[in-house]
Write a protein that holds these residues in place. Structure first.
Motif, short mmCIF file in Angstrom:
data_model
loop_
_atom_site.label_atom_id
_atom_site.label_comp_id
_atom_site.label_asym_id
_atom_site.label_seq_id
_atom_site.Cartn_x
_atom_site.Cartn_y
_atom_site.Cartn_z
N GLY A 6 97.24 -6.64 92.10
CA GLY A 6 96.17 -6.33 91.15
C GLY A 6 96.76 -5.75 89.89
O GLY A 6 97.98 -5.72 89.72
N VAL A 7 95.88 -5.28 89.02
CA VAL A 7 96.34 -4.66 87.78
C VAL A 7 96.78 -3.23 88.14
O VAL A 7 96.05 -2.26 87.92
N GLY A 26 109.93 -8.86 88.45
CA GLY A 26 110.10 -7.68 87.62
C GLY A 26 108.99 -6.67 87.79
O GLY A 26 109.24 -5.48 88.06
#
Ligand code: ADP
Ligand code: MG
Length: 411
Positions: A322-323, A353
């Motif tokens: 998710g964010v 990353g």
């Protein structure tokens, strides 16, 4: 991939050129994550202990114009390395010339020199990034042998990796070896059951990864923004969630060819606004409203993913669920971190990353078998591609130690 290792080199008293990946995030002159420096320490310490003359270099950021030079100077990194090593690092602020050559020629055994950002050579004609043959040759002339420990740049063919390797005896450093073992071998020959977890923003970034992993994995759990393209392809209303309209057909064909291996979320955390402290609720795909967007996987999905992970011997994770940059929408990513941290019998590997950054930021740095230092490089490895920075290194020596040899190589 059977490449020459650090121990195969006779380094004592020799000038050993070491390409490291010290491309670390720096905000206002302060390094915010030194993972890449820390992970390069075993190679550097080995060379110091073996009485080599250690010449380090790396790229940092991108250099397109004069203004990029000062803010991408490696001097801050040299200072941090000095602290971590507890030993003087002689930083030379040039990438070529008499001062650099003198500094190298005056080195005593076990001393460390680091030279300026290799991409300073990009200002005038992209010499580093386009692997200018003269530059690779020049850098190679500064040393007796070459060690490549920069996995993060291994997917690029630059003067400071491929260029030097084609002019000198060359070997993989410990970090490179570790990445090859954990990201390369694990995906090529996984211990089963093998479960992959994929997330992140876009399907288009990860098509190659999905296709390659479908051949190898028993299950692929898909979360993050990319799940919505799949959900929409299946005919669900996804409101204003992130979606790549031009990838709907592709998503359908991936699902058709997946033999039931792909597991999608059953619930998501939705909000009306893309912001840190927006109000949110848990929705299923069936009751997501037109003006809502999904920013995290929901609690039922976390449960489902945990069930799918049970008993897995290999887990590879790429892309946050998710964010996670917003605390309200970080729970799915954190739950996956926690679940993997508790899988004591499995090889757990993060390649990516942002997923690596999320896991480290959430306190799970030591809890995985391996957290890759390569974003793009690990992605290309997960796609099953060969990496030029690796291919260019010398092949491992034939073993001459007889039938009973238990060295880590084929006979
Ligand atoms: P990695 O670097 O690990 O490969 P990506 O770069 O593919 O991962 O994706 C990371 C980004 O994906 C993060 O910045 C995260 O905020 C974003 N993301 C994850 N889930 C969603 C979502 N539901 N909607 C929008 N963006 C998302
Ligand atoms: Mg990313």
């Amino acid at each position: 991939m059977n490449k020459k290792a650090l121990e195969d080199l006779n380094v004592k008293g020799k000038k050993v050129l070491v390409r490291v990946d010290f491309n670390v995030p720096i905000i206002d002159g302060v390094i915010t994550d030194d993972n890449r420096i820390v992970q390069a320490l075993p190679t550097i310490k080995y060379l110091i202990d073996e009485e080599a003359k250690v010449i380090l270099f790396s790229h940092l950021g991108r250099i397109k114009k004069e203004e990029d030079l000062a803010k991408n100077s490696l001097d801050v990194v040299a200072k941090r390395l000095e602290e971590l090593l507890g030993q003087k690092v002689n930083f030379v602020p040039y990438t070529r010339g008499i001062e650099l050559e003198n500094a190298i020629n005056e080195m005593k055994n076990s001393e460390v020199v680091m030279f300026q950002n290799t991409r300073y050579e990009d200002l005038d004609g992209k010499k580093e990034s386009k692997n200018d043959p003269e530059l690779g040759k020049y850098w190679a002339s500064l040393g007796d042998m070459f060690v490549n420990d920069a996995f993060g740049t291994a997917h690029r063919s630059h003067a400071s990796n491929v260029g030097i390797a084609s002019n000198l005896e060359s070997a993989a450093g410990y970090l490179m070896e570790k990445e090859l073992k954990y990201i390369g071998d694990t995906v090529a020959n996984p211990q089963k059951p093998f479960v992959a977890i994929l997330g992140g923003a876009k399907v288009s970034d990860k098509i190659g990864v999905i296709e390659n992993l479908l051949k190898k994995a028993d299950k692929i759990l898909i979360g993050g923004g990319m799940a919505y393209t799949f959900m929409k392809a299946l005919g669900y209303n996804i409101g204003t969630s992130i979606c790549e309209e031009d990838k709907l057909d592709l998503a359908n064909s991936i699902l058709e060819n997946a033999n039931g291996k792909i597991v999608l979320p059953v619930d998501v955390v939705v909000t009306k606004e893309f912001k840190e402290d927006a109000e949110y609720r848990v929705a299923t795909y069936k009751n997501l409203k037109e003006d809502e967007m999904g920013l995290d996987i929901g609690p039922k999905t976390i449960k489902l993913f945990k069930k799918e992970l049970k008993g897995a011997k290999t887990v590879v994770w790429n892309g946050p669920m998710g964010v996670f940059e917003f605390t309200n929408f970080a729970k799915g990513t954190e739950a996956i971190c926690e679940a993997l941290a508790n899988m004591k019998d499995a090889r757990t590997i993060i390649g990516g990353g942002d997923s690596a950054a999320a896991a480290i930021q959430m306190g799970y740095r030591e809890k995985f078998t391996h957290i890759s230092t390569g974003g793009g490089a690990s992605l290309e490895f997960l796609e099953g591609k060969e990496l030029p920075g690796v291919v260019s290194l010398d092949d491992a020596l034939e073993c001459d130690c007889g039938e009973d040899c238990d060295h880590d190589h084929d006979h």
